[in-house]
Scaffold this active site. Structure first.
Site, PDB file in Angstrom:
ATOM      1  CG  ASN A  70      -0.221  -0.131   2.506  1.00  0.00           C
ATOM      2  OD1 ASN A  70       0.502   0.763   2.913  1.00  0.00           O
ATOM      3  ND2 ASN A  70      -0.402  -1.266   3.188  1.00  0.00           N
ATOM      4  N   PRO A 100      -2.862 -12.275   9.771  1.00  0.00           N
ATOM      5  CG  PRO A 100      -0.802 -12.445  10.854  1.00  0.00           C
ATOM      6  CD  PRO A 100      -1.472 -12.724   9.543  1.00  0.00           C
ATOM      7  CG  ASP A 101      -6.377  -7.456  13.709  1.00  0.00           C
ATOM      8  OD1 ASP A 101      -5.538  -6.687  14.196  1.00  0.00           O
ATOM      9  OD2 ASP A 101      -7.537  -7.111  13.421  1.00  0.00           O
ATOM     10  CG  PHE A 144      -2.737   5.475  14.213  1.00  0.00           C
ATOM     11  CD1 PHE A 144      -2.594   6.776  13.782  1.00  0.00           C
ATOM     12  CD2 PHE A 144      -2.164   5.116  15.415  1.00  0.00           C
ATOM     13  CE1 PHE A 144      -1.885   7.708  14.521  1.00  0.00           C
ATOM     14  CE2 PHE A 144      -1.457   6.033  16.174  1.00  0.00           C
ATOM     15  CZ  PHE A 144      -1.324   7.336  15.721  1.00  0.00           C
TER      16      PHE A 144
END
Length: 405
Positions: free
Chosen positions: A211, A309-310, A327
């Site tokens: 990103n 995974p978070d 955030f």
């Protein structure tokens, strides 16, 4: 910034020419600058050059007949608010680490009560030598602040770590150091882990999913936390192209899995976790071992993605003792998404910005955020108007300090 008396010490090395530029930058920043040089430094750059640039006499002799009582090194040691050694040779580092004082520079440093910043510069093999590293570790224990060298091509033709950072970078590091000295230590004694930048997920050996995150917000927070007295560990994506803030321990990662493993390791003994990184939500289920080719009968490509995974949720669950800050970068329904994330991931605080606004989105030097707190704190949301990410970071540190109270 309040004007300071900065004593610039120059030792022998080809990068001594950068010290001339550094002296001018410090003067432009409003500081009083005086220069002292070792005999070998005078072989690389003349004292007359530094005298012309600073407007002050350059000191090279240990016993100065012009000084009061001939004790020039004591006068310099008392005059300085800060001493900066740039470049610092392996020879001078070794002398200081072992308490040797056979020239003006080493005498002044042993006689001063002022803080000392040291910017090593040497051949990459010398920099990697265990003796040099041991000497630097010893000086760090004695309270010296070490400015890490840059990596790249060296004057001798070698490539590696050991280059003196550019004068602009050195000046920024010095300014940051002085800022720390003048900032309230609201996070003193705390260890803060911060994630920053983008993760990347391989598709094949040459391609990846990622990103637009640059890591600027995370790095600004790292700098602000150090200024507030915290020990900071920065877990940053490999794509981030920013200098590591002074006093910050950095760990570089690639994928979301690597970020999670690094965070699990360092958060065990941390007090605060701040997750600014833009972590990829998905990864490729089966990474191709060879480069995927475009062929005449191949008009499309289908990738099977699976959830990553978070990182934030895993850390907040695994280490419930942490004060956890999230955030959110959203493009619509910003407030509701932020509140939902705050509850779902069991956070103490979340800061959200609207990245559809290109003036405060990825890569921008500015930001504007709204901060929400867990209900048990009984605090109203805080709106942070558009300002530099450095100032946003300071405001966020104030919010975190209030939660600690």
């Amino acid at each position: 910034m309040t004007s300071k008396n900065i004593l610039l010490a120059i030792t022998g090395g080809i990068s001594a020419y950068k010290s001339a530029i550094l002296a001018r930058l410090l003067i432009k920043n409003g500081h009083q600058v005086r220069v002292m040089m070792t005999p070998s430094a005078c072989e690389f750059i003349t004292p007359l050059t530094l005298q012309a640039l600073t407007g002050n006499e350059v000191h090279t002799d240990l016993l100065d007949a012009q000084a009061e009582k001939g004790m020039g090194h004591i006068e310099l040691a008392k005059w300085a608010d800060l001493i900066v050694i740039a470049p610092a040779s392996a020879n001078t580092i070794g002398k200081l680490a072992n308490g040797l004082a056979d020239n003006l520079v080493t005498n002044v440093i042993l006689a001063t009560t002022a803080p000392v910043m040291l910017a090593p510069a040497m051949n990459q093999a010398m920099w990697g030598n265990a003796i040099v590293q041991d000497n630097l570790a010893k000086l760090a224990r004695f309270g010296f602040t070490i400015i890490a060298p840059d990596s790249g091509e060296q004057a001798c033709g070698d490539v590696g770590a050991g280059r003196l950072p550019e004068p602009e970078t050195l000046c920024e590091q010095i300014s940051q150091f002085l800022t720390i000295k003048n900032t309230a230590q609201t996070l003193a004694g705390k260890t803060v882990v911060i994630t920053a930048g983008a993760t990347l997920e391989p598709i094949d050996p040459v391609r990846y999913l990622s990103n637009h995150s640059t890591g600027k917000m995370g790095y600004a927070l790292a700098k602000a936390c150090v200024s507030a007295g915290a020990k900071v560990v920065l877990v940053a994506g490999v794509k981030v192209n920013l200098p590591t803030p002074l006093g910050v321990e950095k760990r570089t990662i690639g994928t979301a899995d690597e970020m999670l493993q690094a965070c699990l390791q360092v958060c065990e003994k941390a007090d605060i976790f701040i997750a600014t990184a833009a972590v990829a939500d998905f990864k490729v289920a089966n990474i191709a071992t060879q480069k995927l080719k475009k062929t005449a009968d191949n008009d499309g490509l289908t990738l099977h993605l699976v959830k990553n995974p978070d990182v934030l949720a895993t850390i907040s669950t695994t280490y419930p003792h942490l004060l956890t800050v999230g955030f959110a970068a959203e493009t619509q329904d910003v407030e509701n998404y932020a509140k939902g994330k705050l509850i779902a991931k069991n956070l103490d605080m979340i800061a959200v910005n609207d990245v559809s606004d290109k003036t405060i989105g990825f890569g921008s030097d500015d930001n504007a955020m709204t901060v929400f707190f867990a209900s048990e704190y009984g605090l109203d949301k805080v709106n942070l108007a558009k300002m530099s990410k450095g100032n946003i970071a300071k405001s966020l540190v104030e919010c975190i300090a209030n939660l600690l109270k």
